[in-house]
Design an enzyme around this catalytic site. Structure first.
Site, PDB file in Angstrom:
ATOM      1  CB  SER A  11      -0.918   0.019   1.228  1.00 46.87           C
ATOM      2  OG  SER A  11      -1.839  -1.049   1.191  1.00 46.87           O
ATOM      3  CD  GLN A  12      -1.973   6.115  -1.049  1.00 41.97           C
ATOM      4  OE1 GLN A  12      -3.016   5.758  -1.543  1.00 41.97           O
ATOM      5  NE2 GLN A  12      -1.542   7.363  -1.108  1.00 41.97           N
TER       6      GLN A  12
END
Length: 235
Positions: free
Chosen positions: A85-86
């Site tokens: 995930s970012q």
């Protein structure tokens, strides 16, 4: 001639060492920029979350080809159709769990191991489940290499949680589920918190915050998100 070759080898070794040191310093600088430019301006204020995000080397949790992009504000592929995930989403979900140093946390979807490593800096123990064997094995080795002793990785279907280690003060699900698994709700301790992306596959989901108090469950939608689907074992 031989002396010249030895000298050339020495110069090359020095250059490799300098480049490695520069890369390490560059990653450290990128981590600090991530805090200042991606996280703090967008409401990540929890000191423990920021400290963990600033200390765990995200570049170590992505494939070699993705390392130059490790601190971009975006998810990255890690193989097997999965992503890391970012940074903002990792920090946001972590902050929403309102963790304390004595907490026991369950993570569903180990992936690269990055989220588990972040949590390990903030709580007593982390139990994380990954259904893809190859990803789990790499994550286990990363924990060993980084000397992170308080993360236990299990290979299996996260839908059922980890009953033997329950109850958990917090549960974080890093894959999109079509509905909240009741097994996970049952494994939450009193005053426990869960964050989970919920919604139809191949569409926008809602990131849901769930809290358990006096046996009752309250949920709140936090924001629309996109996550890879929650992978289940074939029955």
């Amino acid at each position: 001639m031989k002396r010249g070759i030895i000298r050339l080898k020495f110069v090359l070794l020095v250059l490799v060492s300098v480049c490695h040191s520069y890369a390490q310093e560059n990653y450290a600088a990128q981590r600090q920029r991530m805090l200042k430019e991606q996280l703090e301006p967008r409401g990540i204020t929890d000191k423990a979350t920021l400290k963990a995000m600033g200390s765990i080397p995200r570049e170590y949790f992505v494939p070699e080809a993705q390392k130059p992009f490790a601190y971009q504000d975006s998810p990255l592929p890690i193989g097997e159709g999965q992503t890391i995930s970012q940074p903002f989403m990792v920090a946001y979900m972590t902050q929403k769990l309102e963790l304390s140093s004595s907490d026991r946390v369950l993570e569903i979807g180990t992936g690269s191991g990055y989220q588990a490593a972040i949590l390990s800096q903030m709580v007593d123990s982390v139990f994380t489940i990954e259904i893809v064997n190859s990803l789990a094995q790499v994550a286990i080795q990363r924990m060993v290499n980084l000397n992170i002793p308080n993360v236990a990785v299990r290979i299996g279907d996260g839908y059922y949680g980890w009953k033997e280690k329950a109850p958990f003060n917090a549960i974080i699900v890093t894959a999109g589920a079509e509905r909240i698994p009741l097994y996970l709700v049952e494994q939450l301790a009193e005053n426990g918190r869960m964050v989970i992306p919920v919604g139809p596959n191949n569409g926008v989901r809602q990131l849901v915050l769930l809290k358990k108090k006096k046996g009752k469950i309250k949920t709140r939608n936090l924001m629309p998100v996109r996550f890879v689907p929650f992978v289940r074992q074939k029955q």
